[in-house]
Motif scaffolding. Sequence first.
Motif, PDB file in Angstrom:
ATOM      1  N   THR A  43       4.534 -60.620 -61.343  1.00 31.43           N
ATOM      2  CA  THR A  43       3.240 -60.241 -61.897  1.00 31.43           C
ATOM      3  C   THR A  43       3.412 -59.185 -62.983  1.00 31.43           C
ATOM      4  O   THR A  43       3.982 -58.119 -62.749  1.00 31.43           O
ATOM      5  N   SER A  44       2.912 -59.493 -64.154  1.00 32.11           N
ATOM      6  CA  SER A  44       3.005 -58.624 -65.321  1.00 32.11           C
ATOM      7  C   SER A  44       2.075 -57.429 -65.199  1.00 32.11           C
ATOM      8  O   SER A  44       0.940 -57.556 -64.727  1.00 32.11           O
ATOM      9  N   MET A  45       2.539 -56.267 -65.649  1.00 31.35           N
ATOM     10  CA  MET A  45       1.692 -55.073 -65.686  1.00 31.35           C
ATOM     11  C   MET A  45       0.570 -55.231 -66.701  1.00 31.35           C
ATOM     12  O   MET A  45      -0.520 -54.681 -66.516  1.00 31.35           O
ATOM     13  N   ILE A  46       0.830 -55.959 -67.762  1.00 31.74           N
ATOM     14  CA  ILE A  46      -0.138 -56.075 -68.857  1.00 31.74           C
ATOM     15  C   ILE A  46      -1.220 -57.099 -68.534  1.00 31.74           C
ATOM     16  O   ILE A  46      -2.398 -56.822 -68.657  1.00 31.74           O
ATOM     17  N   THR A  47      -0.820 -58.299 -68.114  1.00 32.67           N
ATOM     18  CA  THR A  47      -1.786 -59.373 -67.889  1.00 32.67           C
ATOM     19  C   THR A  47      -2.281 -59.443 -66.456  1.00 32.67           C
ATOM     20  O   THR A  47      -3.262 -60.125 -66.171  1.00 32.67           O
ATOM     21  N   ASP A  48      -1.593 -58.773 -65.536  1.00 33.07           N
ATOM     22  CA  ASP A  48      -1.904 -58.824 -64.104  1.00 33.07           C
ATOM     23  C   ASP A  48      -1.841 -60.257 -63.566  1.00 33.07           C
ATOM     24  O   ASP A  48      -2.510 -60.602 -62.610  1.00 33.07           O
ATOM     25  N   GLU A  51       4.174 -64.301 -64.250  1.00 31.28           N
ATOM     26  CA  GLU A  51       4.839 -64.867 -65.424  1.00 31.28           C
ATOM     27  C   GLU A  51       6.263 -65.238 -65.053  1.00 31.28           C
ATOM     28  O   GLU A  51       6.918 -64.519 -64.296  1.00 31.28           O
ATOM     29  N   VAL A  53      10.251 -65.507 -65.133  1.00 34.78           N
ATOM     30  CA  VAL A  53      11.315 -64.611 -65.579  1.00 34.78           C
ATOM     31  C   VAL A  53      12.599 -65.417 -65.751  1.00 34.78           C
ATOM     32  O   VAL A  53      12.708 -66.542 -65.258  1.00 34.78           O
ATOM     33  N   LEU A  83      12.731 -54.514 -66.190  1.00 28.82           N
ATOM     34  CA  LEU A  83      11.851 -55.050 -65.154  1.00 28.82           C
ATOM     35  C   LEU A  83      10.765 -54.047 -64.747  1.00 28.82           C
ATOM     36  O   LEU A  83       9.599 -54.413 -64.602  1.00 28.82           O
ATOM     37  N   GLU A  85       9.456 -51.716 -66.456  1.00 24.52           N
ATOM     38  CA  GLU A  85       8.508 -51.488 -67.537  1.00 24.52           C
ATOM     39  C   GLU A  85       7.590 -52.685 -67.770  1.00 24.52           C
ATOM     40  O   GLU A  85       6.630 -52.593 -68.515  1.00 24.52           O
ATOM     41  N   THR A  86       7.909 -53.811 -67.133  1.00 28.44           N
ATOM     42  CA  THR A  86       7.191 -55.049 -67.406  1.00 28.44           C
ATOM     43  C   THR A  86       6.415 -55.591 -66.213  1.00 28.44           C
ATOM     44  O   THR A  86       5.339 -56.152 -66.369  1.00 28.44           O
ATOM     45  N   TYR A  87       6.935 -55.411 -65.008  1.00 26.82           N
ATOM     46  CA  TYR A  87       6.364 -56.068 -63.828  1.00 26.82           C
ATOM     47  C   TYR A  87       5.928 -55.061 -62.766  1.00 26.82           C
ATOM     48  O   TYR A  87       6.475 -53.971 -62.666  1.00 26.82           O
TER      49      TYR A  87
END
Length: 174
Positions: A43-48, A51, A53, A83, A85-87
């Motif tokens: 789960t992406s921090m940005i889009t919630d 995604e 990998v 990871l 910083e992204t998820y």
Amino acid sequence: MGKFLAVLLFLCAAGGGAFMYYQQVYAYYEEVEPDGETDVVMTSMITDAPEPVLYDDFRAIDATSSPIRYRACFTTSMSHAMLTETYLLDEDAVPLTAPGWFDCFDAREIGEAIEAGRALAFLGTENIEYGIDRVVAIHEDGRGWVWDQINPCGEVVFDGNAAPEDCPEPPEGY
């Protein structure tokens, strides 16, 4: 006659025990065919949203007898720094044991690596099935694992209680 009945009783108990062991460890599991793209998602921090990998060497098993029998192993070249910083991290991740014959997934080793900070656990997919989250853990050496575990909403609802206000409404039949 008493010895015969005792032996018969022992053989029935041993046979029943062997059958139950086989059912638990082998009978319901099936290898999962990888699709090459969405086998490992976080789960992406940005889009919630989950995604895909990067991963290689994917192996997985699943069983229809329980929603928490999914286990997978893979490798990735993604670093812990990238990871994190992204998820989304999963602070409640507890790896569940896998059958001994699925030797790439050792729940004790994974759990110890998470506790020691050598592996990080991420939310793969929240509510992949109601009350069940898919969790992804990645070791600093690039080994990764995936499993399904009951989330806090599932724990409450599966115990027969009403879903808390901060949980999605359970589907019919729960």
